[in-house]
Design a protein around this motif. Structure first.
Motif, PDB file in Angstrom:
ATOM      1  N   GLN A  43      -5.414  -6.084   4.226  1.00  0.00           N
ATOM      2  CA  GLN A  43      -4.645  -7.237   3.665  1.00  0.00           C
ATOM      3  C   GLN A  43      -3.925  -6.547   2.292  1.00  0.00           C
ATOM      4  OE1 GLN A  43      -6.491 -10.651   2.656  1.00  0.00           O
ATOM      5  NE2 GLN A  43      -7.695 -10.829   4.518  1.00  0.00           N
ATOM      6  N   LEU A  44      -2.777  -6.847   2.123  1.00  0.00           N
ATOM      7  CA  LEU A  44      -1.875  -6.547   0.923  1.00  0.00           C
ATOM      8  C   LEU A  44      -1.948  -7.520  -0.228  1.00  0.00           C
ATOM      9  CD1 LEU A  44       1.221  -5.108   2.463  1.00  0.00           C
ATOM     10  CD2 LEU A  44      -0.762  -3.871   1.757  1.00  0.00           C
ATOM     11  N   GLY A  45      -2.554  -8.686   0.281  1.00  0.00           N
ATOM     12  CA  GLY A  45      -2.650  -9.956  -0.668  1.00  0.00           C
ATOM     13  C   GLY A  45      -1.592 -10.967  -0.520  1.00  0.00           C
ATOM     14  N   ILE A  46      -1.462 -11.785  -1.327  1.00  0.00           N
ATOM     15  CA  ILE A  46      -0.417 -12.899  -1.435  1.00  0.00           C
ATOM     16  C   ILE A  46       0.964 -12.332  -2.102  1.00  0.00           C
ATOM     17  CG2 ILE A  46       0.333 -15.359  -2.004  1.00  0.00           C
ATOM     18  CD1 ILE A  46      -2.838 -15.866  -1.964  1.00  0.00           C
ATOM     19  N   LEU A  47       2.032 -12.325  -1.557  1.00  0.00           N
ATOM     20  CA  LEU A  47       3.195 -11.828  -2.002  1.00  0.00           C
ATOM     21  C   LEU A  47       4.393 -12.777  -1.844  1.00  0.00           C
ATOM     22  CD1 LEU A  47       3.073  -8.114  -0.332  1.00  0.00           C
ATOM     23  CD2 LEU A  47       2.609  -8.748  -2.716  1.00  0.00           C
ATOM     24  N   PRO A  48       5.172 -12.806  -2.734  1.00  0.00           N
ATOM     25  CA  PRO A  48       6.601 -13.294  -2.576  1.00  0.00           C
ATOM     26  C   PRO A  48       7.159 -12.895  -1.501  1.00  0.00           C
ATOM     27  CG  PRO A  48       6.335 -12.695  -4.675  1.00  0.00           C
ATOM     28  CD  PRO A  48       5.282 -11.897  -4.019  1.00  0.00           C
ATOM     29  N   ILE A  49       7.963 -13.754  -0.532  1.00  0.00           N
ATOM     30  CA  ILE A  49       8.444 -13.400   0.666  1.00  0.00           C
ATOM     31  C   ILE A  49       9.542 -12.149   0.656  1.00  0.00           C
ATOM     32  CG2 ILE A  49      10.416 -14.962   0.648  1.00  0.00           C
ATOM     33  CD1 ILE A  49       8.342 -14.210   3.716  1.00  0.00           C
ATOM     34  N   ASP A  50      10.296 -12.046  -0.254  1.00  0.00           N
ATOM     35  CA  ASP A  50      11.005 -11.105  -0.948  1.00  0.00           C
ATOM     36  C   ASP A  50      10.513  -9.663  -0.813  1.00  0.00           C
ATOM     37  OD1 ASP A  50      13.219 -12.920  -0.827  1.00  0.00           O
ATOM     38  OD2 ASP A  50      13.092 -12.917  -2.979  1.00  0.00           O
ATOM     39  N   LYS A  51       9.195  -9.564  -1.391  1.00  0.00           N
ATOM     40  CA  LYS A  51       8.535  -8.324  -1.476  1.00  0.00           C
ATOM     41  C   LYS A  51       7.871  -8.092  -0.183  1.00  0.00           C
ATOM     42  CE  LYS A  51       7.717  -8.170  -6.421  1.00  0.00           C
ATOM     43  NZ  LYS A  51       6.828  -8.083  -7.440  1.00  0.00           N
ATOM     44  N   ALA A  52       7.614  -9.038   0.414  1.00  0.00           N
ATOM     45  CA  ALA A  52       6.878  -8.944   1.997  1.00  0.00           C
ATOM     46  C   ALA A  52       7.827  -8.237   3.000  1.00  0.00           C
ATOM     47  CB  ALA A  52       6.304 -10.160   2.372  1.00  0.00           C
ATOM     48  N   ILE A  53       9.030  -8.934   2.770  1.00  0.00           N
ATOM     49  CA  ILE A  53      10.061  -8.398   3.721  1.00  0.00           C
ATOM     50  C   ILE A  53      10.285  -6.682   3.390  1.00  0.00           C
ATOM     51  CG2 ILE A  53      12.306  -8.500   4.454  1.00  0.00           C
ATOM     52  CD1 ILE A  53      12.046 -11.484   4.481  1.00  0.00           C
ATOM     53  N   ASP A  54      10.536  -6.642   2.079  1.00  0.00           N
ATOM     54  CA  ASP A  54      10.720  -5.400   1.598  1.00  0.00           C
ATOM     55  C   ASP A  54       9.850  -4.453   2.100  1.00  0.00           C
ATOM     56  OD1 ASP A  54      13.071  -6.017   0.623  1.00  0.00           O
ATOM     57  OD2 ASP A  54      12.346  -6.135  -1.471  1.00  0.00           O
ATOM     58  N   ALA A  55       8.241  -4.742   1.988  1.00  0.00           N
ATOM     59  CA  ALA A  55       7.316  -3.893   2.608  1.00  0.00           C
ATOM     60  C   ALA A  55       7.525  -3.508   3.916  1.00  0.00           C
ATOM     61  CB  ALA A  55       5.988  -4.563   2.116  1.00  0.00           C
ATOM     62  N   ALA A  56       7.809  -4.459   4.888  1.00  0.00           N
ATOM     63  CA  ALA A  56       7.763  -4.140   6.144  1.00  0.00           C
ATOM     64  C   ALA A  56       9.146  -3.634   6.345  1.00  0.00           C
ATOM     65  CB  ALA A  56       8.139  -5.610   7.081  1.00  0.00           C
ATOM     66  N   GLU A  57      10.177  -3.577   5.701  1.00  0.00           N
ATOM     67  CA  GLU A  57      11.372  -2.803   6.114  1.00  0.00           C
ATOM     68  C   GLU A  57      11.021  -1.304   5.471  1.00  0.00           C
ATOM     69  OE1 GLU A  57      14.593  -4.670   3.933  1.00  0.00           O
ATOM     70  OE2 GLU A  57      14.862  -6.047   5.674  1.00  0.00           O
ATOM     71  N   ALA A  58      10.342  -0.947   4.425  1.00  0.00           N
ATOM     72  CA  ALA A  58       9.791   0.252   4.154  1.00  0.00           C
ATOM     73  C   ALA A  58       9.293   0.971   4.987  1.00  0.00           C
ATOM     74  CB  ALA A  58       9.066   0.220   2.691  1.00  0.00           C
ATOM     75  N   LYS A  59       8.608   0.313   6.212  1.00  0.00           N
ATOM     76  CA  LYS A  59       7.806   1.023   7.071  1.00  0.00           C
ATOM     77  C   LYS A  59       8.746   0.882   8.347  1.00  0.00           C
ATOM     78  CE  LYS A  59       3.420   0.030   4.991  1.00  0.00           C
ATOM     79  NZ  LYS A  59       1.974  -0.454   5.075  1.00  0.00           N
ATOM     80  N   ASP A  60       9.726   0.546   8.497  1.00  0.00           N
ATOM     81  CA  ASP A  60      10.501   0.301   9.469  1.00  0.00           C
ATOM     82  C   ASP A  60       9.992  -0.724  10.582  1.00  0.00           C
ATOM     83  OD1 ASP A  60      12.662   1.815   8.717  1.00  0.00           O
ATOM     84  OD2 ASP A  60      11.910   3.719   9.358  1.00  0.00           O
TER      85      ASP A  60
END
Length: 97
Positions: A43-60
């Motif tokens: 679990q990465l925790g509760i994140l704002p949607i923008d940061k969550a999408i950025d985290a996913a895009e960082a891992k492709d």
């Protein structure tokens, strides 16, 4: 005959709704904050949607909303194409059996 027809209609309606269930991915997710689960299950925790999408895009990978009814909604970072392929494969196997 009536009981058989009503059972068959229920079965078809239930299977049809399960088969067409689509999950919201990336920018389709309309929540302000989401609980994020990483690709490895941590679990990465509760994140704002923008940061969550950025985290996913960082891992492709994609951010997929797995449980929209939870508070906050639960999203998982995964390869959505691979997930859909495996899901369709399981559905075909279930039909075969």
């Amino acid at each position: 005959m009536g009981i058989l027809c009503s059972c068959l209609c229920y079965y078809l309606r239930r299977c049809f709704t399960i088969a067409i269930k689509e999950l919201a991915i990336n920018t389709e997710i309309k929540f302000k904050e989401v609980r994020v689960i990483d690709a490895d299950g941590s679990q990465l925790g509760i994140l704002p949607i923008d940061k969550a999408i950025d985290a996913a895009e960082a891992k492709d990978l994609d951010l997929v909303c797995m449980s929209p009814n939870a508070v906050p909604a639960v999203c998982k970072i995964m390869d959505y194409g691979k997930y859909r392929f495996e899901q369709m494969k399981r559905e075909k196997e279930a039909k075969k059996n």
